[in-house]
Design a protein around this motif. Structure first.
Motif, short mmCIF file in Angstrom:
data_model
loop_
_atom_site.label_atom_id
_atom_site.label_comp_id
_atom_site.label_asym_id
_atom_site.label_seq_id
_atom_site.Cartn_x
_atom_site.Cartn_y
_atom_site.Cartn_z
N GLY A 140 69.89 -54.17 -5.66
CA GLY A 140 71.21 -54.55 -5.17
C GLY A 140 71.29 -54.83 -3.68
O GLY A 140 72.36 -54.75 -3.08
N ILE A 141 70.18 -55.21 -3.07
CA ILE A 141 70.15 -55.50 -1.64
C ILE A 141 70.71 -56.92 -1.43
O ILE A 141 70.27 -57.87 -2.07
N ARG A 142 71.66 -57.03 -0.52
CA ARG A 142 72.31 -58.32 -0.25
C ARG A 142 71.37 -59.26 0.50
O ARG A 142 70.41 -58.83 1.14
N TYR A 143 71.70 -60.55 0.47
CA TYR A 143 70.85 -61.56 1.11
C TYR A 143 70.68 -61.30 2.61
O TYR A 143 69.59 -61.48 3.15
N GLU A 144 71.75 -60.86 3.28
CA GLU A 144 71.66 -60.62 4.72
C GLU A 144 70.66 -59.50 5.02
O GLU A 144 69.90 -59.60 5.98
N GLU A 145 70.69 -58.47 4.22
CA GLU A 145 69.74 -57.37 4.42
C GLU A 145 68.32 -57.81 4.08
O GLU A 145 67.37 -57.44 4.77
N LEU A 146 68.18 -58.60 3.01
CA LEU A 146 66.86 -59.12 2.66
C LEU A 146 66.31 -59.99 3.78
O LEU A 146 65.10 -59.99 4.03
N ALA A 147 67.20 -60.72 4.44
CA ALA A 147 66.77 -61.55 5.56
C ALA A 147 66.19 -60.68 6.67
O ALA A 147 65.14 -61.01 7.24
N GLU A 148 66.84 -59.55 6.95
CA GLU A 148 66.31 -58.63 7.96
C GLU A 148 64.98 -58.04 7.53
O GLU A 148 64.05 -57.93 8.33
N ILE A 149 64.89 -57.67 6.27
CA ILE A 149 63.67 -57.04 5.76
C ILE A 149 62.49 -58.00 5.79
O ILE A 149 61.39 -57.63 6.18
N THR A 150 62.74 -59.25 5.38
CA THR A 150 61.65 -60.22 5.25
C THR A 150 61.43 -61.09 6.47
O THR A 150 60.45 -61.84 6.53
N GLY A 151 62.36 -61.04 7.42
CA GLY A 151 62.20 -61.87 8.62
C GLY A 151 62.58 -63.32 8.39
O GLY A 151 62.09 -64.20 9.09
N ASN A 152 63.44 -63.57 7.42
CA ASN A 152 63.94 -64.92 7.14
C ASN A 152 65.42 -64.99 7.43
O ASN A 152 66.04 -63.99 7.78
N THR A 153 66.00 -66.17 7.25
CA THR A 153 67.45 -66.29 7.35
C THR A 153 68.05 -65.95 6.00
O THR A 153 67.38 -66.03 4.96
N ALA A 154 69.33 -65.60 5.99
CA ALA A 154 70.01 -65.28 4.73
C ALA A 154 70.01 -66.49 3.80
O ALA A 154 69.84 -66.35 2.58
N GLY A 155 70.18 -67.68 4.35
CA GLY A 155 70.16 -68.90 3.54
C GLY A 155 68.81 -69.11 2.88
O GLY A 155 68.73 -69.47 1.70
N ALA A 156 67.75 -68.89 3.64
CA ALA A 156 66.40 -69.06 3.08
C ALA A 156 66.14 -68.04 1.98
O ALA A 156 65.56 -68.37 0.95
N VAL A 157 66.60 -66.81 2.19
CA VAL A 157 66.42 -65.77 1.18
C VAL A 157 67.18 -66.13 -0.10
O VAL A 157 66.66 -65.99 -1.20
N LYS A 158 68.38 -66.63 0.06
CA LYS A 158 69.20 -67.01 -1.10
C LYS A 158 68.50 -68.10 -1.91
O LYS A 158 68.44 -68.03 -3.14
N VAL A 159 67.94 -69.06 -1.23
CA VAL A 159 67.22 -70.14 -1.91
C VAL A 159 65.99 -69.58 -2.61
O VAL A 159 65.71 -69.93 -3.77
N LYS A 160 65.25 -68.71 -1.93
CA LYS A 160 64.04 -68.13 -2.53
C LYS A 160 64.38 -67.29 -3.76
O LYS A 160 63.66 -67.34 -4.76
N VAL A 161 65.46 -66.50 -3.70
CA VAL A 161 65.87 -65.71 -4.85
C VAL A 161 66.27 -66.63 -6.00
O VAL A 161 65.87 -66.41 -7.14
N HIS A 162 67.02 -67.67 -5.68
CA HIS A 162 67.44 -68.63 -6.72
C HIS A 162 66.22 -69.27 -7.39
O HIS A 162 66.16 -69.37 -8.62
N ARG A 163 65.25 -69.65 -6.60
CA ARG A 163 64.03 -70.26 -7.15
C ARG A 163 63.23 -69.26 -7.98
O ARG A 163 62.66 -69.61 -9.01
N ALA A 164 63.19 -68.01 -7.52
CA ALA A 164 62.48 -66.97 -8.28
C ALA A 164 63.16 -66.72 -9.62
O ALA A 164 62.49 -66.57 -10.64
N VAL A 165 64.48 -66.70 -9.63
CA VAL A 165 65.22 -66.53 -10.88
C VAL A 165 64.96 -67.70 -11.81
O VAL A 165 64.73 -67.52 -13.02
N LYS A 166 64.96 -68.90 -11.26
CA LYS A 166 64.69 -70.10 -12.06
C LYS A 166 63.28 -70.03 -12.66
O LYS A 166 63.09 -70.32 -13.85
#
Length: 176
Positions: A140-166
């Motif tokens: 349940g970690i939000r995109y903004e927090e994932l961005a901090e964790i992974t060193g990416n932007t929230a937008g990039a994380v959202k796209v990566k999660v969407h692609r992983a789900v796909k």
């Protein structure tokens, strides 16, 4: 103290009030353990690494810069797991496979063939995709927090999660 935010509690810890660490431990130890267990599939290793995470939180309390505590603690957990496998003297040739597989024990604990199938399909994902799905969808970690964790932007994380789900959907509905 229980009503203080994670960040306020961590500020107290960084000021030397180590008693407040117990509240953070209570809030996060199972989350961190579950994350590590889902990533490596080894209960004993996950317990050891979880303990190490909280040891490092105390040890490096002065380096806490006031950001989101959950991002900081998950970053410590990710790095700890990564360091464990990188420094192992044993067979590192299967590092990625072992590090990111869900343990058989975990699959057996879940009920139903569909859940087991889903876990097998998650194992087919690339390690980074699996990590994002575990953190976002299961923890349940939000995109903004994932961005901090992974060193990416929230937008990039959202796209990566969407692609992983796909990609997971493709694997899941694939005819065997």
């Amino acid at each position: 103290m229980k009503t203080l935010s994670d960040e306020d509690l961590m500020h107290e810890v960084s000021r030397g009030n180590l008693d407040t660490m117990s509240f953070l431990f209570e809030r996060y130890h199972m989350r961190v353990f579950n994350f590590l267990y889902k990533m490596c599939g080894d209960r004993d290793l996950s317990e050891d690494l979880t303990q190490d995470v909280f040891y490092k939180v105390i040890k490096y309390k002065d380096s806490y810069n006031g950001g989101k505590f959950s991002s900081w603690v998950y970053t410590i957990a990710r790095n700890g797991l990564s360091n464990y496998y990188r420094t192992r003297k044993e067979d590192n040739s299967k590092l990625e496979e072992v590090m990111y597989k869900l343990g058989e024990e975990y699959i057996e604990e879940e009920s139903g063939e569909e859940i087991a199938h889903l876990h097998r399909m998650i194992n087919k994902l690339k390690p980074n995709d699996k990590e994002l799905l575990v953190l976002n969808k299961l923890q349940g970690i939000r995109y903004e927090e994932l961005a901090e964790i992974t060193g990416n932007t929230a937008g990039a994380v959202k796209v990566k999660v969407h692609r992983a789900v796909k990609k997971l959907k493709e694997f899941y509905f694939q005819k065997i």
